[in-house]
Design a protein around this motif. Sequence first.
Motif, PDB file in Angstrom:
ATOM      1  N   CYS A 182     -56.678  89.915  28.841  1.00 54.02           N
ATOM      2  CA  CYS A 182     -56.188  90.818  27.798  1.00 54.02           C
ATOM      3  C   CYS A 182     -57.321  91.076  26.807  1.00 54.02           C
ATOM      4  O   CYS A 182     -58.001  90.152  26.378  1.00 54.02           O
ATOM      5  CB  CYS A 182     -55.004  90.197  27.064  1.00 54.02           C
ATOM      6  N   THR A 214     -54.493  95.442  25.347  1.00 55.74           N
ATOM      7  CA  THR A 214     -53.165  95.162  24.796  1.00 55.74           C
ATOM      8  C   THR A 214     -53.097  95.264  23.280  1.00 55.74           C
ATOM      9  O   THR A 214     -52.012  95.400  22.725  1.00 55.74           O
ATOM     10  CB  THR A 214     -52.722  93.740  25.172  1.00 55.74           C
ATOM     11  N   TRP A 249     -56.757  94.258  30.767  1.00 54.59           N
ATOM     12  CA  TRP A 249     -55.620  94.974  30.180  1.00 54.59           C
ATOM     13  C   TRP A 249     -55.868  95.112  28.693  1.00 54.59           C
ATOM     14  O   TRP A 249     -55.991  94.116  27.986  1.00 54.59           O
ATOM     15  CB  TRP A 249     -54.320  94.222  30.403  1.00 54.59           C
ATOM     16  N   LEU A 268     -54.971  85.352  27.736  1.00 58.96           N
ATOM     17  CA  LEU A 268     -54.719  86.116  26.516  1.00 58.96           C
ATOM     18  C   LEU A 268     -55.963  86.238  25.637  1.00 58.96           C
ATOM     19  O   LEU A 268     -56.012  87.080  24.758  1.00 58.96           O
ATOM     20  CB  LEU A 268     -53.577  85.486  25.721  1.00 58.96           C
ATOM     21  N   TRP A 282     -58.292  93.104  23.120  1.00 55.05           N
ATOM     22  CA  TRP A 282     -57.729  93.731  21.927  1.00 55.05           C
ATOM     23  C   TRP A 282     -58.416  95.046  21.610  1.00 55.05           C
ATOM     24  O   TRP A 282     -57.870  95.877  20.903  1.00 55.05           O
ATOM     25  CB  TRP A 282     -57.880  92.814  20.720  1.00 55.05           C
TER      26      TRP A 282
END
Length: 186
Positions: free
Chosen positions: A145, A168, A166, A117, A147
Amino acid sequence: IRYTRLWEKWWSARLSPTKFRKNCRPDREYCRFVMKRKKVDILFLFEKSTRERDSLGLLKKKLNDLNFRCEIIQQNTQQAYAIKNFKPSVVVLPFCYQNRSNNIFFKFWRNSQYISLNWEQFFYQGNKTAKTPKGHFASKIVKHCAWSDKYSNLLIENGVPRENIWKTGSFSFELCDNKYRGYFLD
């Protein structure tokens, strides 16, 4: 101790569980250890409760509503408990900058998928190098992930393939949505 030696033999030989069972005759203690672990779809590990716990709780609730089995565990203080009790399909890490921080999880959950994350994505020159993925596992295997496009580009510059990134946005901001205002009152 017996279990640890058997696991090291399995890990060093890079055997599948089936080949391992044929080549070794594990004792009953090993079998009990492996058999009693609860299968979960997603195991969330968190580092700092104040920063991560609320967002992970909301994410767990959403996934449970979709019939996923999820658990949330503190990665440092509940490490032994997690390894002993869970067999996750997906492990969600708070960060993965190098293999060293998460080796214990990679060792015991070899067949799991890993997602980082990356809770810390705001950098200054002093910590930018320390907070970027290094090593084969952290940069090539783990999904990350991001931001923002800026962090995504930083990951790409440090060898993370585009398909492992990803975008996110920040999970914490979702808690500000009107639909989640009463979430913590239940």
